[in-house]
Motif scaffolding. Structure first.
Motif, PDB file in Angstrom:
ATOM      1  N   TRP A 104      -2.632   8.074  -3.895  1.00  0.00           N
ATOM      2  CA  TRP A 104      -3.791   8.685  -3.220  1.00  0.00           C
ATOM      3  C   TRP A 104      -3.458  10.144  -2.868  1.00  0.00           C
ATOM      4  O   TRP A 104      -4.268  11.056  -3.048  1.00  0.00           O
ATOM      5  CB  TRP A 104      -4.093   7.890  -1.948  1.00  0.00           C
ATOM      6  CG  TRP A 104      -5.155   8.464  -1.058  1.00  0.00           C
ATOM      7  CD1 TRP A 104      -6.484   8.188  -1.091  1.00  0.00           C
ATOM      8  CD2 TRP A 104      -4.971   9.404   0.022  1.00  0.00           C
ATOM      9  NE1 TRP A 104      -7.145   8.897  -0.116  1.00  0.00           N
ATOM     10  CE2 TRP A 104      -6.242   9.650   0.582  1.00  0.00           C
ATOM     11  CE3 TRP A 104      -3.864  10.059   0.566  1.00  0.00           C
ATOM     12  CZ2 TRP A 104      -6.433  10.522   1.657  1.00  0.00           C
ATOM     13  CZ3 TRP A 104      -4.046  10.931   1.628  1.00  0.00           C
ATOM     14  CH2 TRP A 104      -5.325  11.145   2.163  1.00  0.00           C
ATOM     15  N   GLU A 135      -3.446  -4.790  -4.960  1.00  0.00           N
ATOM     16  CA  GLU A 135      -2.010  -4.687  -5.259  1.00  0.00           C
ATOM     17  C   GLU A 135      -1.367  -6.044  -5.522  1.00  0.00           C
ATOM     18  O   GLU A 135      -0.323  -6.110  -6.173  1.00  0.00           O
ATOM     19  CB  GLU A 135      -1.272  -4.005  -4.097  1.00  0.00           C
ATOM     20  CG  GLU A 135      -1.227  -2.497  -4.209  1.00  0.00           C
ATOM     21  CD  GLU A 135      -0.265  -1.887  -3.199  1.00  0.00           C
ATOM     22  OE1 GLU A 135       0.620  -2.605  -2.696  1.00  0.00           O
ATOM     23  OE2 GLU A 135      -0.413  -0.696  -2.898  1.00  0.00           O
ATOM     24  N   SER A 143       0.329   2.855  -3.544  1.00  0.00           N
ATOM     25  CA  SER A 143      -1.073   3.273  -3.677  1.00  0.00           C
ATOM     26  C   SER A 143      -1.356   4.517  -2.830  1.00  0.00           C
ATOM     27  O   SER A 143      -2.088   5.411  -3.255  1.00  0.00           O
ATOM     28  CB  SER A 143      -2.010   2.150  -3.220  1.00  0.00           C
ATOM     29  OG  SER A 143      -1.817   1.019  -4.008  1.00  0.00           O
ATOM     30  N   TRP A 164     -10.230   1.629   2.792  1.00  0.00           N
ATOM     31  CA  TRP A 164      -9.579   1.903   1.506  1.00  0.00           C
ATOM     32  C   TRP A 164      -8.252   1.153   1.435  1.00  0.00           C
ATOM     33  O   TRP A 164      -7.932   0.507   0.428  1.00  0.00           O
ATOM     34  CB  TRP A 164      -9.349   3.415   1.369  1.00  0.00           C
ATOM     35  CG  TRP A 164      -8.809   3.844   0.028  1.00  0.00           C
ATOM     36  CD1 TRP A 164      -9.530   4.237  -1.049  1.00  0.00           C
ATOM     37  CD2 TRP A 164      -7.431   3.929  -0.352  1.00  0.00           C
ATOM     38  NE1 TRP A 164      -8.693   4.560  -2.088  1.00  0.00           N
ATOM     39  CE2 TRP A 164      -7.399   4.374  -1.690  1.00  0.00           C
ATOM     40  CE3 TRP A 164      -6.225   3.671   0.286  1.00  0.00           C
ATOM     41  CZ2 TRP A 164      -6.217   4.567  -2.391  1.00  0.00           C
ATOM     42  CZ3 TRP A 164      -5.043   3.854  -0.408  1.00  0.00           C
ATOM     43  CH2 TRP A 164      -5.037   4.299  -1.732  1.00  0.00           C
ATOM     44  N   VAL A 215      -5.362  -0.937 -10.595  1.00  0.00           N
ATOM     45  CA  VAL A 215      -5.500  -0.494  -9.198  1.00  0.00           C
ATOM     46  C   VAL A 215      -5.915   0.981  -9.136  1.00  0.00           C
ATOM     47  O   VAL A 215      -6.841   1.347  -8.416  1.00  0.00           O
ATOM     48  CB  VAL A 215      -4.175  -0.708  -8.415  1.00  0.00           C
ATOM     49  CG1 VAL A 215      -4.314  -0.211  -6.983  1.00  0.00           C
ATOM     50  CG2 VAL A 215      -3.794  -2.192  -8.436  1.00  0.00           C
ATOM     51  N   CYS A 216      -5.246   1.822  -9.908  1.00  0.00           N
ATOM     52  CA  CYS A 216      -5.520   3.271  -9.831  1.00  0.00           C
ATOM     53  C   CYS A 216      -6.634   3.712 -10.781  1.00  0.00           C
ATOM     54  O   CYS A 216      -7.040   4.873 -10.744  1.00  0.00           O
ATOM     55  CB  CYS A 216      -4.251   4.055 -10.125  1.00  0.00           C
ATOM     56  SG  CYS A 216      -2.933   3.695  -8.953  1.00  0.00           S
ATOM     57  N   THR A 232       0.806  -1.238   0.000  1.00  0.00           N
ATOM     58  CA  THR A 232       0.000   0.000   0.000  1.00  0.00           C
ATOM     59  C   THR A 232       0.837   1.285   0.000  1.00  0.00           C
ATOM     60  O   THR A 232       0.277   2.375   0.042  1.00  0.00           O
ATOM     61  CB  THR A 232      -1.002   0.079   1.200  1.00  0.00           C
ATOM     62  OG1 THR A 232      -0.285   0.241   2.426  1.00  0.00           O
ATOM     63  CG2 THR A 232      -1.877  -1.152   1.283  1.00  0.00           C
ATOM     64  N   HIS A 283      -8.750  -2.617   1.011  1.00  0.00           N
ATOM     65  CA  HIS A 283      -9.235  -2.907  -0.347  1.00  0.00           C
ATOM     66  C   HIS A 283      -8.087  -2.810  -1.351  1.00  0.00           C
ATOM     67  O   HIS A 283      -7.883  -3.697  -2.184  1.00  0.00           O
ATOM     68  CB  HIS A 283     -10.349  -1.912  -0.703  1.00  0.00           C
ATOM     69  CG  HIS A 283     -10.931  -2.137  -2.058  1.00  0.00           C
ATOM     70  ND1 HIS A 283     -11.843  -3.142  -2.317  1.00  0.00           N
ATOM     71  CD2 HIS A 283     -10.717  -1.501  -3.246  1.00  0.00           C
ATOM     72  CE1 HIS A 283     -12.174  -3.114  -3.599  1.00  0.00           C
ATOM     73  NE2 HIS A 283     -11.502  -2.125  -4.173  1.00  0.00           N
ATOM     74  N   ILE A 284      -7.312  -1.742  -1.234  1.00  0.00           N
ATOM     75  CA  ILE A 284      -6.229  -1.513  -2.200  1.00  0.00           C
ATOM     76  C   ILE A 284      -5.125  -2.551  -2.013  1.00  0.00           C
ATOM     77  O   ILE A 284      -4.458  -2.950  -2.970  1.00  0.00           O
ATOM     78  CB  ILE A 284      -5.697  -0.059  -2.074  1.00  0.00           C
ATOM     79  CG1 ILE A 284      -5.260   0.481  -3.442  1.00  0.00           C
ATOM     80  CG2 ILE A 284      -4.527   0.056  -1.129  1.00  0.00           C
ATOM     81  CD1 ILE A 284      -6.256   1.248  -4.180  1.00  0.00           C
ATOM     82  N   PHE A 328     -11.707   6.375  -7.327  1.00  0.00           N
ATOM     83  CA  PHE A 328     -10.486   5.851  -6.696  1.00  0.00           C
ATOM     84  C   PHE A 328     -10.474   6.169  -5.201  1.00  0.00           C
ATOM     85  O   PHE A 328     -10.140   5.315  -4.375  1.00  0.00           O
ATOM     86  CB  PHE A 328      -9.257   6.462  -7.385  1.00  0.00           C
ATOM     87  CG  PHE A 328      -7.955   6.104  -6.734  1.00  0.00           C
ATOM     88  CD1 PHE A 328      -7.388   4.837  -6.922  1.00  0.00           C
ATOM     89  CD2 PHE A 328      -7.290   7.012  -5.928  1.00  0.00           C
ATOM     90  CE1 PHE A 328      -6.188   4.499  -6.316  1.00  0.00           C
ATOM     91  CE2 PHE A 328      -6.087   6.684  -5.322  1.00  0.00           C
ATOM     92  CZ  PHE A 328      -5.538   5.428  -5.519  1.00  0.00           C
TER      93      PHE A 328
END
Lengths: 210, 161
Positions: A145, B22, A141, B14, A175-176, A138, B17-18, A203
């Protein structure tokens, strides 16, 4: 440097671990990053060589030297972000808030936030050929974000553009939720992606119960 | 810098979930700035020839990449970049150390690496070498001949001043 409290997920037990998104990285911070990451990259390289992994299958950013991005960070429209967890830089991103414009309708021609660089620390890389599972998930990600958030703060309504390295193309599309808009000859033929304001809203809301 | 004191990061939902998403897409590298900085241009002919020469000379001596890095006292990363023909101009010390470890004339190797103006004979030999050598695990007879011929020119040019 200002910070936002967040979490990253430890791969080994899926626990969320406290981390901080830092904004306003200075040149000296990038030098620290390079110092911390270089030793790990070297270990990765040695393991890949020992395992006989073909070079096209090596991580594409293995040769990056973050200290070389220092001049770029000093530009007025550039901002450096990083995620720190357990006192180590887990990922870094540099964005530009001027000079880039949306190619997609309905906001075609309007400014967007351009992600110039984004990478996670080498100890977070997943490299199955040498049994590297990566320490935290993460990180990338969450940096993305933050880019969407910055786009909203700049008045760009979440619009983001970037050129992904080939191995990262699935991440930005799946993913994005970005849209691939073709290879860019002026950027080493990297695939250009854009996030529209509608996609940005989706997103940011991912994971919310309906 | 802005005041982020009251802002919060993404929600736990979030993140969870992400994290699942991934799994299928682990790489996140974005490198647009590398292009702006010319960090990722195609390697020049000199860099390709230099990388190939170092690789074949190393293999002729039956050295692994790691062994040569130790013998030459240079960073493994630097050596891999050179052999990978990446568009990075090597440091003078690196070329000098490699010349010493591989028993090649340092001055001429500087020319091949693009760190000094190459003499016409070196340029010509380099082009011929580039056309004849291919990267393979084992040195073929043709590669050995190409390497020997190139090194011979480098030594002759060195002796001739």
């Amino acid at each position: 440097m200002s910070g936002i409290e967040t979490f990253v997920q430890r791969r080994s037990d899926k626990e969320l671990v406290s981390a901080t998104i830092l904004e306003g990285m200075a040149a000296t911070d990038l030098l620290v990053v390079e110092n911390e990451w270089r030793a790990e990259r070297s270990s990765v390289m040695q393991e890949l060589l020992s395992a006989g992994v073909a070079r096209p299958n090596w991580p594409e950013s293995l040769h990056w030297d973050w200290s070389r991005k220092v001049p770029e960070l000093q530009l007025l429209a550039s901002t450096g972000f990083g995620i720190v967890c357990e006192k180590r830089w887990q990922g870094v991103m540099i964005t530009k808030s001027a000079g880039y414009f949306t190619r997609l309708e309905p906001d075609k021609g309007k400014p967007l936030l351009y992600v110039d660089y984004l990478e996670v620390a080498p100890w977070n890389w997943v490299i199955p050929q040498i049994n590297r599972d990566g320490l935290y998930k993460t990180v990338g990600s969450t940096l993305f974000w933050r880019a969407v958030q910055q786009s909203e703060e700049e008045g760009f309504h979440g619009r983001v553009g970037l050129h992904a390295l080939p191995q990262a193309e699935p991440f930005y599309e799946k993913v994005c939720r970005m849209r691939p808009l073709g290879r860019d000859a002026s950027k080493q033929n990297l695939l250009y992606f854009e996030l529209t304001r509608q996609q940005a809203a989706g997103f940011l809301k991912m994971g919310e119960s309906k | 810098m802005t005041d982020n004191a009251k802002r919060s990061g993404p929600s736990r939902e979030w993140l969870l979930h992400i994290a699942d998403l991934e799994d299928a897409c682990p790489s996140v590298s974005v490198g647009g700035m590398a292009c702006d900085f010319d960090l990722l241009p195609a390697a020049s002919e000199a860099q390709r020839v230099f990388g190939r020469l170092i690789e074949l000379a190393r293999r002729k001596k039956n050295l692994t990449v790691e062994q040569l890095a130790v013998k030459a006292d240079i960073d493994l990363e630097d050596l891999v970049e050179i052999e990978n023909e990446e568009p990075i101009v090597p440091q003078v010390r690196t070329v000098f150390q490699l010349a010493h470890a591989l028993e090649l004339p340092a001055g001429r190797l500087m020319e091949v690496a693009g760190l000094a103006k190459a003499r016409p004979e070196v340029n010509q030999a380099a082009l011929k070498f580039a056309a004849r050598s291919e990267s393979t695990a084992k040195l073929t007879r043709e590669e050995k001949e190409a390497l020997d011929e190139f090194v011979k020119v480098l030594i002759e040019v060195s002796d001739g001043g």
